[in-house]
Write a protein that holds these residues in place. Structure first.
Motif, short mmCIF file in Angstrom:
data_model
loop_
_atom_site.label_atom_id
_atom_site.label_comp_id
_atom_site.label_asym_id
_atom_site.label_seq_id
_atom_site.Cartn_x
_atom_site.Cartn_y
_atom_site.Cartn_z
N ARG A 313 0.69 -1.25 0.05
CA ARG A 313 -0.03 -0.08 0.02
C ARG A 313 1.02 1.35 -0.03
NH1 ARG A 313 -5.03 -1.96 3.84
NH2 ARG A 313 -5.01 -4.05 2.81
N LEU A 314 2.13 1.34 0.63
CA LEU A 314 3.12 2.35 0.74
C LEU A 314 3.39 2.47 -0.72
CD1 LEU A 314 4.98 1.81 3.97
CD2 LEU A 314 3.23 3.32 3.70
N ALA A 315 3.98 1.30 -1.37
CA ALA A 315 4.46 1.51 -2.83
C ALA A 315 3.28 1.95 -3.61
CB ALA A 315 4.84 0.21 -3.18
N ALA A 316 2.17 1.82 -3.65
CA ALA A 316 1.21 2.02 -4.24
C ALA A 316 1.21 3.55 -4.32
CB ALA A 316 -0.26 1.41 -4.22
N LEU A 317 1.12 4.25 -2.98
CA LEU A 317 1.27 5.54 -3.03
C LEU A 317 2.34 6.50 -3.62
CD1 LEU A 317 -0.18 5.65 0.55
CD2 LEU A 317 -1.44 6.50 -1.60
N LEU A 318 3.59 5.65 -3.24
CA LEU A 318 4.60 6.44 -3.85
C LEU A 318 4.73 6.41 -5.37
CD1 LEU A 318 7.07 4.69 -1.26
CD2 LEU A 318 6.91 7.14 -1.61
N ASN A 319 4.28 5.22 -5.71
CA ASN A 319 4.13 4.98 -7.30
C ASN A 319 5.11 5.42 -8.19
OD1 ASN A 319 3.05 7.05 -8.44
ND2 ASN A 319 1.04 6.33 -8.02
N GLU A 320 6.04 6.45 -7.85
CA GLU A 320 6.99 6.67 -8.77
C GLU A 320 8.19 5.71 -9.03
OE1 GLU A 320 9.45 9.87 -6.48
OE2 GLU A 320 7.46 9.78 -5.61
N LYS A 321 8.84 5.60 -10.21
CA LYS A 321 9.63 4.69 -10.37
C LYS A 321 11.00 5.06 -9.75
CE LYS A 321 7.74 1.41 -13.09
NZ LYS A 321 6.75 1.12 -12.03
N MET A 322 11.91 4.34 -9.13
CA MET A 322 12.84 4.82 -8.59
C MET A 322 14.17 3.75 -9.25
SD MET A 322 12.80 5.56 -4.78
CE MET A 322 11.70 6.87 -4.25
N GLU A 323 14.26 4.10 -10.55
CA GLU A 323 15.22 3.32 -11.28
C GLU A 323 16.97 3.59 -10.84
OE1 GLU A 323 15.15 2.77 -15.38
OE2 GLU A 323 12.88 3.13 -15.29
N TYR A 324 17.24 2.25 -10.69
CA TYR A 324 19.03 2.43 -10.48
C TYR A 324 19.72 2.55 -11.71
CZ TYR A 324 18.41 0.79 -5.46
OH TYR A 324 18.06 0.74 -4.40
N LYS A 325 20.59 3.47 -11.83
CA LYS A 325 21.35 3.46 -12.96
C LYS A 325 22.86 2.98 -12.43
CE LYS A 325 19.58 6.24 -16.69
NZ LYS A 325 19.90 7.15 -17.84
N THR A 326 23.36 2.20 -13.59
CA THR A 326 24.68 1.82 -13.38
C THR A 326 25.68 2.98 -13.21
OG1 THR A 326 24.20 -0.21 -14.26
CG2 THR A 326 26.64 0.28 -14.31
N HIS A 327 26.69 3.17 -12.61
CA HIS A 327 27.58 4.33 -12.21
C HIS A 327 28.14 4.58 -13.60
CE1 HIS A 327 29.57 7.60 -10.32
NE2 HIS A 327 30.65 7.02 -10.90
N LYS A 367 23.51 1.54 -25.54
CA LYS A 367 23.40 0.69 -24.45
C LYS A 367 23.85 1.28 -23.17
CE LYS A 367 23.26 -2.96 -22.03
NZ LYS A 367 22.22 -4.07 -21.62
N ALA A 368 24.94 2.15 -23.26
CA ALA A 368 25.33 3.11 -22.06
C ALA A 368 24.55 4.12 -21.56
CB ALA A 368 26.81 3.29 -22.19
N SER A 369 24.10 4.76 -22.73
CA SER A 369 23.12 6.00 -22.56
C SER A 369 21.99 5.63 -21.82
CB SER A 369 22.49 6.49 -23.93
OG SER A 369 23.53 6.35 -24.75
N LYS A 370 21.29 4.08 -22.21
CA LYS A 370 20.24 3.66 -21.66
C LYS A 370 20.37 3.36 -19.77
CE LYS A 370 17.93 1.79 -25.41
NZ LYS A 370 18.21 0.71 -26.27
N VAL A 371 21.47 2.81 -19.79
CA VAL A 371 21.59 2.12 -18.35
C VAL A 371 22.67 2.85 -17.50
CG1 VAL A 371 21.10 -0.14 -19.19
CG2 VAL A 371 23.37 0.28 -19.04
N ALA A 372 23.31 3.65 -17.90
CA ALA A 372 24.61 4.18 -16.95
C ALA A 372 24.45 5.78 -17.01
CB ALA A 372 26.04 3.67 -17.56
N LYS A 373 25.45 6.44 -15.93
CA LYS A 373 25.43 7.72 -15.75
C LYS A 373 26.52 8.02 -16.60
CE LYS A 373 23.89 7.60 -11.21
NZ LYS A 373 24.50 7.59 -9.79
N TYR A 374 27.74 7.28 -16.31
CA TYR A 374 28.79 7.83 -17.28
C TYR A 374 29.25 6.35 -18.18
CZ TYR A 374 29.29 11.19 -13.57
OH TYR A 374 29.34 12.27 -12.83
N ALA A 375 29.86 6.99 -19.35
CA ALA A 375 30.44 6.12 -20.22
C ALA A 375 32.02 6.25 -20.39
CB ALA A 375 30.21 6.30 -21.72
N LEU A 376 32.80 5.21 -20.16
CA LEU A 376 34.09 5.22 -19.97
C LEU A 376 34.72 4.68 -21.21
CD1 LEU A 376 34.65 4.05 -16.37
CD2 LEU A 376 34.34 6.29 -16.96
N ILE A 377 35.41 5.67 -22.03
CA ILE A 377 35.61 5.03 -23.46
C ILE A 377 36.90 4.55 -23.49
CG2 ILE A 377 35.18 5.91 -25.83
CD1 ILE A 377 33.20 7.90 -25.14
N LEU A 378 37.40 3.57 -24.22
CA LEU A 378 38.54 3.15 -24.24
C LEU A 378 38.83 2.78 -25.78
CD1 LEU A 378 39.34 0.47 -21.60
CD2 LEU A 378 40.48 2.66 -21.70
#
Ligand code: HAM
Length: 409
Positions: A313-327, A367-378
């Motif tokens: 019931r708390l989750a239904a009230l919070l209902n916003e998504k809190m998605e984790y992004k990979t660093h 893929k990186a732009s979808k899941v992460a905050k930073y891209a580390l390019i090598l």
């Protein structure tokens, strides 16, 4: 082949929603620790007798809703709530010897065989608090503050706090007999459940949801008994002192004389917190004082009070998504270098991934732009010069830095 589905009344908590659950759990640890409460984890199943004696054999929970099974000729039950289990553990582990108050909190799954609907599941989760050893209303106030501050910390408002006093066994007996007297002429018109309640636990009549019964209970002569101040002087001053604390700390509450709660162990203060944004299953929190339960379950006479909240019931009230992004996400066509850098970043304490299938550079960046905050390019240049290009995927800013610098912090 037919697929096997989750059982009716149960739900998976999927990765897309887990951020919300971690938030509720972390906030519980944070807020309840401020009050000196320690977490306790008790088993999911207990002896059936614990709930029959603890929750009460006149309740719907015990009569209709328990998941009970036999193993080695013992009757076991999946916990329908956790107050009885925590009390069992309090007694078994001699916690009455600890300096009072003993403040415990818990989170976890509960099981009730109910008709599933929005906000009502057969496996659901509660977060709750139990405070042992204090009979004064300061404990009642503190427990209500713990509940309201937890909800505030989650960012929930539009909630209303309802309180009532059920009195002590002595004054409640007088109330029960008055209620029975005034209801006697209507007994045959009541639903079958209420007819049983009338005999076994007349207070529970006030909790009935059947419209015909509610019509009876709304009659003026019955309302005048329900609304009367039946509680004795001691119970009354306990309730008045609690109200003073709530008033002084500006907790917005109302008194609901119909609030009797669905479990048998309560005396004096009971309370519920309801949301104005949920449907019929609008109680997010229920609790109260249960001064006789520890003794009834074989422990030392120890007053106690607590509450539990339904996390779905708390989750239904919070209902916003809190998605984790990979660093960070490492982008390279050189798998070995990508593995090495990814592990370096992980060992420095940050989440990091790379493309395990070594796709084209552009695909990796997508893929990186979808899941992460930073891209580390090598790229080839970076590898040759022992450098890395760090790209902020939100702002698109990028810079090339030495690979051994602490660029990922
Ligand atoms: P309860 O009122 O039975 O109290 O449950 C507390 C909360 O659990 C409810 O307000 C609701 O949010 C949630 N809940 C109950 N049943 C369901 C369900 N089938 N599906 C989803 N959520 C549900 C107790 O359990 C007491 N042990 C509370 C307590 C602790 N009293 C003193 N200490």
């Amino acid at each position: 082949m037919a697929i096997i589905k989750a059982q009716k009344g149960t739900k998976d908590i999927l990765p897309a929603d887990i951020g919300l659950w971690h938030f509720m759990e972390k906030t519980a640890l944070d807020i309840f620790s401020r009050y000196g409460a320690k977490e306790i984890r008790t088993p999911i199943f207990e002896a059936t007798e614990l709930f029959a004696r603890g929750v009460g054999d006149t309740t719907d929970i015990v009569n209709k809703e328990m998941y009970t099974f036999e193993k080695s000729e013992r009757s076991l039950t999946l916990r329908p709530e956790n107050t009885a289990g925590v009390v069992r553990s309090f007694i078994e582990n001699g916690m009455h010897r600890l300096s009072a108050p003993v403040k415990l909190w818990y989170k976890g799954p509960m099981f009730r065989y109910e008709r599933p609907q929005a906000g009502r599941q057969r496996q659901f989760h509660q977060v709750g608090v139990e405070v042992f050893g204090i009979k004064q209303p300061t404990a009642d106030a503190e427990v209500i503050f713990m509940a309201t501050n937890y909800l505030k910390a989650l960012g929930l408002n539009n909630l209303s706090v309802e309180i009532n006093s059920l009195g002590c066994p002595d004054c409640r007996e007088i109330f029960k007999s008055k209620l029975k007297e005034v209801l006697k002429p209507y007994l045959s018109e009541m639903c079958p459940d209420c007819q049983t309640r009338y005999e076994k636990n007349p207070l529970r009549l006030l909790d009935c949801k059947v419209p015909e019964c509610n019509e009876i209970y709304a009659k003026p002569e019955i309302q005048s008994v329900i609304q009367s101040d039946f509680i004795c002087d001691d119970c009354s001053s306990h309730f008045e002192e609690l109200k003073t604390y709530l008033n002084e700390l500006k907790i917005d509450y109302s008194i609901n004389k119909l609030l009797v709660r669905g479990l048998d162990y309560y005396n004096r203060t009971v309370f519920e917190i309801k949301s104005n944004s949920l449907g019929s299953q609008n109680a997010v929190c229920g609790g109260g004082r249960y001064d006789s339960l520890v003794k009834n379950l074989g422990g030392e006479d120890t007053p106690a009070i607590g509450f539990a909240m339904g996390m779905e019931r708390l989750a239904a009230l919070l209902n916003e998504k809190m998605e984790y992004k990979t660093h960070a996400f490492v982008i390279s066509n050189n798998s070995l270098e990508a593995i090495k850098l990814t592990e370096e970043v992980r060992n420095a304490g940050f989440s990091c991934e790379f493309d395990l299938t070594n796709k084209k550079f552009v695909k990796q960046l997508e893929k990186a732009s979808k899941v992460a905050k930073y891209a580390l390019i090598l790229g080839e240049d970076e590898i040759a010069q022992n450098k890395v290009t760090v790209k902020n995927l939100e702002t698109s800013e990028q810079k090339t830095v030495n690979r051994d610098s602490k660029f990922f912090i």
